[in-house]
Design a protein around this motif. Structure first.
Motif, mmCIF file in Angstrom:
data_model
loop_
_atom_site.group_PDB
_atom_site.id
_atom_site.type_symbol
_atom_site.label_atom_id
_atom_site.label_comp_id
_atom_site.label_asym_id
_atom_site.label_seq_id
_atom_site.Cartn_x
_atom_site.Cartn_y
_atom_site.Cartn_z
ATOM 1 N N UNK A 694 0.760 -1.021 -0.030
ATOM 2 C CA UNK A 694 0.029 0.102 0.212
ATOM 3 C C UNK A 694 0.808 1.414 -0.004
ATOM 4 N N UNK A 695 1.973 1.144 -0.104
ATOM 5 C CA UNK A 695 2.903 2.127 -0.226
ATOM 6 C C UNK A 695 3.197 3.141 0.976
ATOM 7 N N UNK A 696 2.876 2.444 2.279
ATOM 8 C CA UNK A 696 3.098 3.186 3.488
ATOM 9 C C UNK A 696 4.476 3.441 3.924
ATOM 10 N N UNK A 697 5.263 2.370 3.615
ATOM 11 C CA UNK A 697 6.956 2.606 4.041
ATOM 12 C C UNK A 697 7.495 1.778 2.743
ATOM 13 N N UNK A 698 8.674 1.847 2.973
ATOM 14 C CA UNK A 698 9.486 1.322 1.710
ATOM 15 C C UNK A 698 11.062 1.401 2.102
ATOM 16 N N UNK A 699 11.854 0.354 1.448
ATOM 17 C CA UNK A 699 13.292 0.560 1.650
ATOM 18 C C UNK A 699 13.944 1.515 0.636
ATOM 19 N N UNK A 700 14.821 2.064 1.151
ATOM 20 C CA UNK A 700 15.693 2.934 0.416
ATOM 21 C C UNK A 700 16.514 2.113 -0.543
ATOM 22 N N UNK A 701 16.062 1.742 -1.813
ATOM 23 C CA UNK A 701 16.826 0.881 -2.414
ATOM 24 C C UNK A 701 17.911 1.655 -3.371
ATOM 25 N N UNK A 702 19.080 0.844 -3.564
ATOM 26 C CA UNK A 702 20.108 1.443 -4.494
ATOM 27 C C UNK A 702 20.731 0.259 -5.521
ATOM 28 N N UNK A 703 21.289 0.643 -6.285
ATOM 29 C CA UNK A 703 22.037 -0.253 -7.144
ATOM 30 C C UNK A 703 23.174 -0.851 -6.392
ATOM 31 N N UNK A 704 23.229 -2.266 -6.247
ATOM 32 C CA UNK A 704 24.248 -2.851 -5.344
ATOM 33 C C UNK A 704 25.310 -3.702 -6.302
ATOM 34 N N UNK A 705 25.269 -3.629 -7.617
ATOM 35 C CA UNK A 705 26.111 -4.442 -8.318
ATOM 36 C C UNK A 705 27.327 -3.529 -8.467
ATOM 37 N N UNK A 706 28.144 -4.026 -9.558
ATOM 38 C CA UNK A 706 29.451 -3.188 -9.954
ATOM 39 C C UNK A 706 28.809 -1.990 -10.740
ATOM 40 N N UNK A 707 29.266 -0.814 -10.220
ATOM 41 C CA UNK A 707 28.973 0.567 -10.808
ATOM 42 C C UNK A 707 28.862 0.559 -12.543
ATOM 43 N N UNK A 708 30.191 -0.088 -12.847
ATOM 44 C CA UNK A 708 30.853 0.117 -14.431
ATOM 45 C C UNK A 708 29.708 -0.950 -15.075
ATOM 46 N N UNK A 709 28.932 -1.868 -14.309
ATOM 47 C CA UNK A 709 28.019 -2.606 -15.460
ATOM 48 C C UNK A 709 26.575 -2.349 -15.188
ATOM 49 N N UNK A 710 26.268 -1.081 -14.871
ATOM 50 C CA UNK A 710 24.968 -0.521 -14.510
ATOM 51 C C UNK A 710 24.331 -0.393 -15.961
ATOM 52 N N UNK A 756 40.333 9.892 -5.586
ATOM 53 C CA UNK A 756 40.065 9.625 -7.125
ATOM 54 C C UNK A 756 39.795 8.163 -7.618
ATOM 55 N N UNK A 757 40.234 7.075 -6.898
ATOM 56 C CA UNK A 757 40.072 5.711 -7.311
ATOM 57 C C UNK A 757 39.016 5.000 -6.609
ATOM 58 N N UNK A 758 38.493 5.426 -5.567
ATOM 59 C CA UNK A 758 37.485 4.813 -4.897
ATOM 60 C C UNK A 758 36.230 5.413 -4.794
ATOM 61 N N UNK A 759 34.973 4.873 -4.376
ATOM 62 C CA UNK A 759 33.782 5.185 -4.167
ATOM 63 C C UNK A 759 33.345 5.304 -2.850
ATOM 64 N N UNK A 780 35.381 -2.095 -1.776
ATOM 65 C CA UNK A 780 35.492 -1.729 -3.332
ATOM 66 C C UNK A 780 37.160 -1.952 -3.652
ATOM 67 N N UNK A 781 37.344 -2.496 -4.587
ATOM 68 C CA UNK A 781 38.758 -2.311 -4.995
ATOM 69 C C UNK A 781 38.990 -1.056 -5.904
ATOM 70 N N UNK A 782 40.364 -0.484 -5.387
ATOM 71 C CA UNK A 782 40.393 0.915 -6.302
ATOM 72 C C UNK A 782 40.448 0.624 -7.775
ATOM 73 N N UNK A 783 39.802 1.369 -8.569
ATOM 74 C CA UNK A 783 39.733 1.336 -9.981
ATOM 75 C C UNK A 783 39.487 2.878 -10.428
ATOM 76 N N UNK A 784 39.821 2.908 -11.929
ATOM 77 C CA UNK A 784 39.652 4.151 -12.739
ATOM 78 C C UNK A 784 38.409 3.896 -13.380
ATOM 79 N N UNK A 785 37.506 4.851 -13.402
ATOM 80 C CA UNK A 785 36.267 4.984 -13.908
ATOM 81 C C UNK A 785 35.950 6.170 -14.844
ATOM 82 N N UNK A 786 35.899 5.761 -16.172
ATOM 83 C CA UNK A 786 35.750 6.917 -17.302
ATOM 84 C C UNK A 786 34.385 6.933 -17.586
ATOM 85 N N UNK A 787 33.417 6.236 -16.947
ATOM 86 C CA UNK A 787 31.956 6.439 -17.471
ATOM 87 C C UNK A 787 31.164 7.579 -17.284
#
Length: 840
Positions: A694-710, A756-759, A780-787
């Motif tokens: 009924x939309x009274x409450x909800x979880x704060x849902x976020x993407x939980x996978x690899x950010x590069x593969x969204x 620069x290399x982590x989220x 999260x492993x350090x990585x370079x993201x150009x997305x």
């Protein structure tokens, strides 16, 4: 499949089979018309089973036939098929031609409805006379039993079975079920064989005796020892038993109407549990009920019984139910009707109401005793009993099964409308003289007896619907419409009062019933009184209501009053959920309006919302704008109707809604749904599920996978996303160890590298969702993201930056160096003041 007699090979059949693969449908139908006209019945008898199978498909679904369920009016073959299968067309002419010669065709009992099949295998006579005296034993033994049908029965069985045979859509053929050739043919056959005006048209084929003979009762070569007596009928003899050749010509024609209706009802509705079938369809039950009705006036008074028990102990004597044989439980068939199936059943229900309501007023008002003195046509007598005797029991259990097993989605509308069509026979009277709005249409008093004799259709199914409604997402406009439709129907003036009176009749104590019952039925002219006549009517109605309830629910049923305290509490619970859904719809509507206002050209420049999840979580695509307005309107009107039906206090209702509003204002919608903690994380409770629905409450849902593969977003360039992913993957694979070592340093250089290399926000976001502890603690492993460079907004900002640089006489290289220097200085300042920013 003909009689088990040795048949000579048919060259006609061989030619037709060969033509079926080479000639188009139009030419094949033209050839069949000539063959039906010119060939004798002896030859046509051999091709009939194959022709029926080639039209409707095989019973096992392997052969598709002409795909009547998927053939629509826009198809070139539609008119050809409709002309061939018309009730006055060539196919039916073939049926009548074979009917005159009394040919028989066999159907394996495996294709009969489960309860009927189990009855036959257990040696019990099925209640439906359609299956009486037709069992054929094979020469090899009792391994495969068959039912021998006459040509008309065989044709209608295959036609009806075509609806429930599992079939796949042919490639490229989609459309509405109500537009298919099958649906239109069902409607055509119902109007032809169950006419609302006039009589059933005579057969177009005539034999030497002047008409097609109705099948006469056959004596079976082998009878069941356990058959006992045949099921008695409360109807006249010619209604349930097919007439002989010398009978009334009108009675000769009525058997086709009976056969068609019985076949449709048995094949489409007769799929409930086998134990229920044995309880409801036992011939001894109907005989006991008839004897009880005849001897009711002379029955002695019984001891005092509590209210609600009624004639329970009487029914325990008259309804000698037995436990089902062990084999029955093994033969219970899975039954999942499709939406198309339900729509056809609704068509049947609507036409039967129109057919029954076309009964002449003088015939409708006449008493049963008058029928023995005045001539009543078989068709008129058939109209009088068609709904109660042929459809009520099986349709009630069919709907009850659908209510309990149908998914909680908008497709339930088909089942709902079938139910509402049955409980509103006054909609199909054909009267157009006084059109009133549905809300103000008073239910005429003459329908009170129908409401009483179908009490469970109103009360029990309403209770089951309430159970569905409280578990349904009422924010969805389609689900809200269904609640409104039910409330609107039951809010019709007079209907609630009729239901209450029916419940009072059922709860009539037995000692009061017998105290009111006079010793003999005397007319006023014989010394009786008009009051005793009225008492007889009341007693008769009490019997009808009690026999209806006990006949459908069993002798030990615990009846729950529709207007009792328990159901009133369930209605109040539904009202709470409706009020919550209204508030949720308003919140979604307000949020959607805000999002729409922020979606402007300035959002391209980063000044508007660019969140991927800026739509309200849990909202359907259709739940915006006009749909939410409809939801609010439907729920408001449903609340009004429910208050009208159950006489609810408007002040208490307003207080309830205001309390819910104050709870929402306290911020409950910001909290997580009700959960319990386990070793694997949070687990929803039943309360939490209702809060989410009924939309009274909800979880704060976020993407939980690899950010590069969204998934690639609409504001990203797909080509650049893939290109930058490959480049960054090569860099990360080659220099991953160096980046990991650099970010592991505790000094200022390590902090700058981690910037620069982590989220840094990934771990905090994950804590808002119900996850296992192992997922929460992952790093999260350090990585370079150009997305981010693939975003159209970033590309536009870079383009504007280079244009601005050119206006300042800066070349591309200088602008790039200036951009990199600015980015480095921003990271340097963020690293230096990171601790101070966290404290603030």
């Amino acid at each position: 499949m003909a009689n088990p007699t040795l048949q000579q090979p048919s060259f006609l059949l061989a030619n037709l089979k060969a033509d079926a693969t080479t000639k188009p449908l139009l030419q094949r139908c033209q050839d069949l018309v000539k063959i039906i006209d010119e060939y004798p019945a002896k030859e046509l008898h051999l091709i009939f089973p194959w022709l029926v199978e080639s039209v409707f498909g095989s019973l096992d679904g392997v052969i598709a036939g002409w795909n009547l369920r998927f053939l629509h009016s826009r198809s070139n073959e539609y008119n050809i098929v409709m002309d061939f299968l018309n009730p006055s067309g060539p196919m039916m002419k073939l049926v009548y031609k074979l009917q005159a010669e009394e040919y028989k065709y066999e159907i394996p009992i495996n294709y009969l409805p489960g309860p009927v099949k189990a009855c036959i295998q257990e040696g019990v006579l099925p209640d439906c006379p359609l299956f009486h005296n037709k069992l054929q034993f094979p020469l090899s033994g009792l391994l495969t039993l068959n039912i021998a049908f006459n040509p008309f029965e065989f044709f209608m069985f295959n036609f009806a079975y075509c609806l429930i045979t599992p079939k796949n859509y042919p490639p490229g053929q989609y459309g509405s079920s109500t537009d298919s050739a099958y649906f239109v043919l069902v409607d055509t056959y119902l109007k032809y064989f169950l006419p609302t005006e006039g009589s059933v048209p005579p057969s177009p084929f005539s034999d030497s005796r002047g008409s097609v003979s109705a099948p006469s009762p056959r004596s079976s070569s082998v009878s069941f020892a356990s058959y006992g007596i045949h099921s008695p009928s409360l109807l006249k003899h010619h209604i349930f038993h097919q007439p002989s050749v010398n009978a009334d010509p009108a009675a000769q024609e009525i058997w086709r109407s009976e056969t068609l209706l019985q076949m449709f009802v048995e094949i489409w509705l007769h799929h409930y549990s086998l134990e229920m079938y044995q309880k409801l369809q036992s011939p001894q039950v109907k005989l006991a009920l008839l004897q009880y009705r005849l001897s009711m006036s002379s029955m002695p008074c019984q001891p005092h019984a509590p209210p609600g028990s009624g004639t329970l102990h009487t029914y325990q004597v008259l309804l000698p139910f037995h436990s089902p044989p062990p084999l029955w439980g093994l033969l219970e068939e899975p039954f999942s009707p499709t939406e198309e199936h339900v729509l056809v059943v609704r068509l049947l229900v609507k036409h039967l109401h129109a057919f029954s309501n076309s009964l002449k007023p003088e015939q409708l008002s006449s008493s049963p005793s008058a029928h023995s003195h005045t001539h009543t046509s078989p068709l008129e007598e058939f109209k009088r009993v068609v709904v109660q005797r042929f459809v009520q029991q099986k349709l009630y259990l069919f709907l009850q099964h659908c209510f309990g097993h149908w998914p909680l989605d908008a497709s339930f509308r088909a089942v709902l409308e079938t139910w509402l069509s049955y409980i509103q026979p006054w909609r199909y009277t054909g009267e157009k003289a006084n059109p009133q709005p549905d809300q103000n249409r008073t239910v005429p008093e003459k329908w009170e007896s129908f409401v009483h004799e179908n009490l469970l259709m109103y009360t029990k199914l309403f209770q089951v619907f309430l159970n569905r409604a409280v578990r349904t997402d009422l924010v969805n406009a389609k689900n809200a419409l269904m609640v409104f439709r039910v409330a609107k129907v039951f809010a019709q003036p007079n209907l609630a009062e009729m239901i209450q009176k029916g419940e009072q009749l059922f709860l009539e104590p037995e000692h009061v019933l017998h105290h009111r019952q006079p010793r003999g039925y005397l007319t006023p002219g014989q010394g009786g009184s008009y009051l005793s006549s009225r008492q007889r009517v009341v007693t008769d109605m009490v019997f009808k209501v009690k026999s209806h309830v006990y006949g459908l629910e069993g002798q030990d049923c615990q009846y729950k009053q529709m207007f009792g305290t328990e159901l009133r509490g369930a209605v109040m619970k539904l009202i709470q959920i409706i009020a919550q859904a209204r508030q949720t719809a308003k919140r979604i509507s307000d949020h959607s309006s805000e999002v729409a206002a922020n979606k402007s050209f300035l959002s391209w420049f980063g000044l508007g919302a660019s969140d991927l999840n800026n739509s309200f979580p849990g909202a359907e695509p259709e739940e915006t704008g006009e749909y939410l307005k409809k939801t609010h309107e439907f729920l408001d009107r449903a609340l009004e109707n429910l208050c009208q039906i159950f006489k609810l206090n408007q002040g208490q209702l307003n207080q309830l809604i205001s309390n819910l509003g104050s709870l929402e204002d306290d911020g409950n919608s910001k909290q997580l749904p009700d959960c319990v903690q386990s070793e694997n994380g949070l687990i929803l409770t039943d309360l939490g599920r209702r809060q989410i629905i009924n939309g009274l409450r909800r979880f704060d849902i976020h993407y939980q996978g690899d950010p590069e593969l969204q998934p690639i977003r609409s504001y990203e360039n797909a080509l650049l996303v893939r290109l930058f992913y490959r480049i960054s993957s090569l860099i990360n694979e080659r220099f991953g160890r160096h980046m990991n070592a650099l970010c592991s340093r505790p000094d200022f250089l390590g902090r700058l590298s981690r910037h620069y290399l982590t989220n840094l926000d990934s771990t905090t976001k994950l804590k808002h969702s119900p996850m296992s502890r192992r997922m929460l603690e992952r790093s999260q492993r350090p990585r370079l993201s150009l997305r981010p460079l693939a975003s159209y907004r970033t590309i536009l900002l870079l383009l504007l930056f280079y244009v601005f640089g050119s206006l300042l006489s800066l070349g591309p290289i200088s602008s790039t160096v200036l951009l990199l220097a600015g980015g480095f200085l921003y990271g340097l300042l963020m690293t230096l003041f990171a601790d101070k920013l966290k404290t603030h």
